[in-house]
Write a protein that holds these residues in place. Structure first.
Motif, PDB file in Angstrom:
ATOM      1  N   LYS A 108      -4.110  -2.854 -10.284  1.00  0.00           N
ATOM      2  CA  LYS A 108      -3.318  -3.236 -11.457  1.00  0.00           C
ATOM      3  C   LYS A 108      -1.915  -3.042 -11.507  1.00  0.00           C
ATOM      4  CE  LYS A 108      -6.554  -1.832 -15.093  1.00  0.00           C
ATOM      5  NZ  LYS A 108      -6.826  -0.778 -16.244  1.00  0.00           N
ATOM      6  N   ARG A 109      -1.644  -2.577 -10.262  1.00  0.00           N
ATOM      7  CA  ARG A 109       0.294  -2.618 -10.199  1.00  0.00           C
ATOM      8  C   ARG A 109       0.430  -3.361  -8.966  1.00  0.00           C
ATOM      9  NH1 ARG A 109       2.932   0.872 -12.477  1.00  0.00           N
ATOM     10  NH2 ARG A 109       4.345   0.581 -11.040  1.00  0.00           N
ATOM     11  N   GLN A 110      -0.178  -4.465  -8.699  1.00  0.00           N
ATOM     12  CA  GLN A 110       0.339  -5.521  -7.639  1.00  0.00           C
ATOM     13  C   GLN A 110       1.537  -6.222  -8.164  1.00  0.00           C
ATOM     14  OE1 GLN A 110      -2.751  -7.382  -5.093  1.00  0.00           O
ATOM     15  NE2 GLN A 110      -3.703  -7.694  -7.191  1.00  0.00           N
ATOM     16  N   GLU A 169     -13.888  -3.196  -3.477  1.00  0.00           N
ATOM     17  CA  GLU A 169     -12.703  -2.763  -4.109  1.00  0.00           C
ATOM     18  C   GLU A 169     -12.524  -1.325  -3.819  1.00  0.00           C
ATOM     19  OE1 GLU A 169     -13.018  -3.433  -8.336  1.00  0.00           O
ATOM     20  OE2 GLU A 169     -11.253  -2.130  -8.716  1.00  0.00           O
ATOM     21  N   ASP A 170     -13.520  -0.438  -3.884  1.00  0.00           N
ATOM     22  CA  ASP A 170     -13.493   1.058  -3.867  1.00  0.00           C
ATOM     23  C   ASP A 170     -12.934   1.167  -2.294  1.00  0.00           C
ATOM     24  OD1 ASP A 170     -14.210   1.246  -6.194  1.00  0.00           O
ATOM     25  OD2 ASP A 170     -16.457   1.742  -5.788  1.00  0.00           O
ATOM     26  N   ARG A 224       0.727  -1.200  -0.179  1.00  0.00           N
ATOM     27  CA  ARG A 224      -0.122   0.128  -0.092  1.00  0.00           C
ATOM     28  C   ARG A 224       0.885   1.427   0.038  1.00  0.00           C
ATOM     29  NH1 ARG A 224      -5.290  -1.455   1.439  1.00  0.00           N
ATOM     30  NH2 ARG A 224      -5.227  -3.619   1.418  1.00  0.00           N
ATOM     31  N   ASP A 225       0.410   2.256  -0.621  1.00  0.00           N
ATOM     32  CA  ASP A 225       1.401   3.448  -0.780  1.00  0.00           C
ATOM     33  C   ASP A 225       0.967   4.345   0.530  1.00  0.00           C
ATOM     34  OD1 ASP A 225      -1.137   5.023  -0.692  1.00  0.00           O
ATOM     35  OD2 ASP A 225      -1.087   5.511  -2.824  1.00  0.00           O
ATOM     36  N   ARG A 255      -9.153   0.362  -2.038  1.00  0.00           N
ATOM     37  CA  ARG A 255      -8.203   1.248  -2.805  1.00  0.00           C
ATOM     38  C   ARG A 255      -8.043   2.358  -1.849  1.00  0.00           C
ATOM     39  NH1 ARG A 255      -8.113   1.625  -8.428  1.00  0.00           N
ATOM     40  NH2 ARG A 255      -9.126  -0.210  -9.357  1.00  0.00           N
ATOM     41  N   GLN A 258      -3.394   3.045  -0.066  1.00  0.00           N
ATOM     42  CA  GLN A 258      -4.108   2.756  -1.117  1.00  0.00           C
ATOM     43  C   GLN A 258      -3.495   1.443  -1.810  1.00  0.00           C
ATOM     44  OE1 GLN A 258      -5.761   6.725  -3.511  1.00  0.00           O
ATOM     45  NE2 GLN A 258      -3.591   6.753  -3.097  1.00  0.00           N
ATOM     46  N   TRP A 259      -4.574   0.607  -2.345  1.00  0.00           N
ATOM     47  CA  TRP A 259      -4.394  -0.634  -2.894  1.00  0.00           C
ATOM     48  C   TRP A 259      -4.691  -0.178  -4.498  1.00  0.00           C
ATOM     49  CZ3 TRP A 259      -8.323  -4.663  -4.805  1.00  0.00           C
ATOM     50  CH2 TRP A 259      -7.772  -5.602  -5.172  1.00  0.00           C
ATOM     51  N   ASP A 260      -3.679  -0.483  -5.287  1.00  0.00           N
ATOM     52  CA  ASP A 260      -3.803  -0.652  -7.048  1.00  0.00           C
ATOM     53  C   ASP A 260      -3.811  -1.788  -7.352  1.00  0.00           C
ATOM     54  OD1 ASP A 260      -3.864   0.038  -9.502  1.00  0.00           O
ATOM     55  OD2 ASP A 260      -2.317   1.483  -9.536  1.00  0.00           O
TER      56      ASP A 260
END
Lengths: 429, 303
Positions: B161-163, B295-296, B152-153, B299, B157-159
């Motif tokens: 598409k960038r796992q 999901e939201d 997580r940044d 994120r 946040q969880w992305d």
């Protein structure tokens, strides 16, 4: 009850997500509320779109494709299954590699109208490269070719030629229609010419991963337990997982890379002392001598010590948008050991449709290349085809922290599949 | 033990212990997120197996919504005391005051989404670089996509598409300052696996998991919500007393009960084998807001 982990692969639109949805649905593994949510979504066919059971991300539902690996679970009275649903799109091959790294079996889907295509070869070879030896050829969409036996047999023959050519074990070919459920869980009357098992019957009866009981014993220290309390002033336990083989109390062991020797005084599982422990058990080892051991060190019975080396040759699946060029420095993570590494040379690139080799001066995203690697500290390693645990590593970009490659250790000049096919070695479940 | 006698629960257990030890080996300041629910209770048992006779290399952290079941809080304190491990509690109430957040209004004022703010605060306060959670991939379709080590940044946040690719059982926990990793050792367990493990290990649980008489409000969906001071009821609301148990423990204003006489773990397993509705479907009022509700939230830093 035992456990089978399998991956589904094949081209985009071959129906992988639909097949998994059908397996879950027909084996009564979908809850009513989840189903109700699906039924609220309009579909072209006017039926429930079972693919939506696995395409869990907003972008996947919007685009109707699988972007990332999804994990699904179901249990029958005979077995527990973990399904890895890997994307078929070329752009996401690294995710297919991710999925294959943890699978015991691969279901390769083929659209009966298309037959064996480029992606079939690519995925089969990538799965085989990652050590999968158990293949199912699922010839899907037979409803769209009138359940034609000749079409099925032709595709099965084409695929057998492929596996023969690469000296892979023969696949079990099954004709089916994921959309309508023919031969997925129950055998179908519309495929009365087919006398074999349904897909689920096959998955329930195929041998699960063979334990690495006979493989060489391997253990790496993950964490040192030192309570230093009044009760346990001198306790020093080396916590880790038996990676392969078996450990016994009293084994004479060598610590790598230091080379110091000692004897296993005790093996603890959940604080109980046991005489032996076998992969994949999580244990604590205590030694008779107070030697200096830290995370990343391997403790191995003296008669089974593996190669200790600072120079490796490996096959690497490159997973980063930033290319790999010779001379690049990275971190190499070999389970709990993390060392600095340099890649002085890219030996060749592997064509994953043909396994032909070609010269390459760099590796781009999704390329599979053969490289030479030098490490700052010697590592205790095995060849991947002999041990799927200790033959595997990842490469990490030191700055971003990203995983940029999957690596399979191989001896110099070893051909990809000419080595004798070892039983799959157990790794963490 | 013969190599071939490992049951799937043995394998899931070995995998989870391996993951917990990787956290201990790779991170400077990890934490175990502990709600007092069955999944986090199982995590504490796994941590005992991973680290005893030593101490846990992390504290237990409870993000307290203030909408708890009292039995769960009592259980939480008792377990932490029995384990002799450090328990850190941070409350959503304090975060609401400090950040001047809006209290959720309405009849059923769930503070579930507000937990994220408190979680991010406690991560910042203690500079946690890894947070171990009891989430399982079988719970929800977005969770099915999550890695075991999920980076997580700095905003949590969880992305998706960038796992990072996650290969074999080699877990990469390298992060930049400010980032953290959410670690899910029981990702591959299902609800039934958790209960079978509780049975096998003879793990005690808060009473609310077992059938008991409780005064409940009947929701328009037919679901039963335990009566509490936080609910804003009106005259038309139907109040009933029923024999119920909870499948999951969360904010009491959004966690429904199911009718059940199950008084033992064995009974619950039998219940589950017959259950036609998923754990979250049966009990959570807040997942169905939209198709991408989970999901939201993930994120945005939800665990």
């Amino acid at each position: 009850m035992d456990l089978l982990r399998f991956i589904t692969c094949g081209s985009v639109d071959d129906g992988k997500s639909t097949l998994i949805g059908r397996l879950l649905y027909d084996s009564d593994s979908v809850s009513l509320d989840v189903l109700a949510a699906l039924e609220n979504r309009p579909t072209v066919q006017g039926t429930v779109d079972l693919a939506l059971l696995t395409d869990g991300l907003r972008a996947e539902r919007e685009q109707g494709i699988t972007i990332d690996v999804a994990y699904k679970y179901f249990t029958t009275p005979r077995r527990k299954f973990i399904i890895t649903d890997a994307p078929g799109h070329v752009q996401y091959t690294r995710n297919m590699v991710t999925g294959a790294s943890n699978a015991d079996l691969a279901i390769v889907l083929v659209d009966a109208r298309q037959g064996v295509v480029e992606q079939t070869r690519r995925h089969t070879l990538v799965a085989a490269l990652l050590g999968i030896r158990n293949f199912v050829l699922a010839v899907n969409k037979l409803d769209l070719v009138g359940f034609d036996q000749n079409i099925f047999e032709q595709i099965a023959a084409d695929y057998a030629a492929l596996t023969d050519h690469f000296q892979l074990p023969a696949a079990t070919a099954i004709p089916l229609s994921a959309l309508h459920g023919d031969n997925v869980v129950k055998r179908s009357n519309r495929l009365s010419w087919y006398t074999g098992p349904s897909l689920l019957e096959h998955l329930e009866s195929v041998p699960a991963a063979v334990e690495a009981a006979n493989a060489a014993p391997r253990f790496q220290v993950q964490y040192v337990i030192r309570p230093q309390t009044a009760d346990l002033p001198d306790y020093r336990g080396y916590a880790g997982q038996i990676q392969s083989g078996q450990y016994r109390r009293g084994d004479r062991v060598k610590v790598l890379p230091s080379g110091l020797e000692s004897t296993i005084e005790a093996i603890e599982v959940n604080q109980q002392e046991v005489e032996t422990a076998t992969a994949p058990q999580a244990v604590v080892l205590r030694l008779t001598d107070d030697v200096d051991i830290s995370r990343g060190d391997a403790i191995i019975p003296v008669e089974h010590v593996p190669t200790l080396t600072r120079e490796l040759e490996a096959t690497v699946c490159w997973m980063s948008e930033q290319p790999l060029w010779p001379g690049r420095k990275l971190l190499l993570q070999h389970h709990s050991a993390v060392v600095k590494a340099a890649i002085p040379a890219i030996l060749h690139k592997v064509n994953v449709q043909t396994f032909a080799r070609a010269a390459a001066d760099s590796a781009q995203l999704n390329d599979i290349v053969r490289v030479r690697i030098k490490t700052a500290v010697p590592l205790a390693v095995d060849n991947y085809h002999e041990n799927r645990v200790t033959g595997a590593f990842i490469l990490v970009d030191e700055q971003s922290g990203d995983t940029v490659a999957a690596g399979l250790i191989g001896a110099a000049n070893a051909d990809y599949f000419t080595a004798p096919v070892a039983p799959p070695v157990a790794f963490s479940i | 033990m013969s190599a071939h006698s490992f049951d799937y629960l043995d394998r899931l257990e070995a995998e989870a212990i391996h993951i917990l030890r990787e956290v201990a080996g790779q991170f400077e300041r990890p934490a175990l997120l502990f709600s007092g629910g069955k999944d986090s209770i199982v995590l504490t048992r796994l941590a005992e197996k991973a680290f005893r006779p030593g101490r846990f290399p992390f504290p237990l952290v409870h993000v307290d919504t203030g909408h708890n079941f009292p039995e769960v809080l009592a259980y939480r304190d008792q377990l932490a005391a029995e384990l002799g491990e450090k328990l850190i509690v941070r409350s959503v109430e304090d975060t609401i005051k400090r950040q001047r957040l809006r209290e959720p209004g309405g009849k059923f004022p769930s503070r579930n989404p507000l937990q994220t703010y408190t979680l991010l605060e406690v991560i910042e306060e203690f500079e946690f670089d890894a947070c171990i959670g009891g989430a399982r991939r079988d719970e929800e379709k977005a969770r099915a996509k999550e890695r075991i080590f999920s980076v997580r940044d700095e905003f949590g946040q969880w992305d998706p598409k960038r796992q990072r690719p996650e290969l074999w059982n080699v877990y990469n926990g390298r992060i930049q300052k400010g980032e953290n990793v959410r670690v899910f050792p029981i990702s591959n367990w299902t609800e039934l696996d958790v209960w079978r493990y509780i049975q096998r290990e003879n793990i005690s649980l808060p009473d609310i998991y077992f059938g008991h008489e409780r005064t409940c409000v009947v929701l328009p969906s037919g679901q039963l919500l335990g009566l509490s001071e936080h609910l804003q009821l009106d005259e038309e609301d139907e109040i009933v007393t029923r024999q119920v148990r909870f499948r999951t423990v969360g904010d009491s204003t959004c966690t429904a009960a199911v009718e059940s006489d199950a008084s033992t773990v064995e009974d619950i397993i039998q219940d589950l084998l017959l259950a036609k509705v998923s754990e979250r479907g049966a009990t959570r009022l807040d997942d169905n807001i939209s198709e991408a509700g989970m999901e939201d939230r993930k994120r945005n830093g939800y665990f």
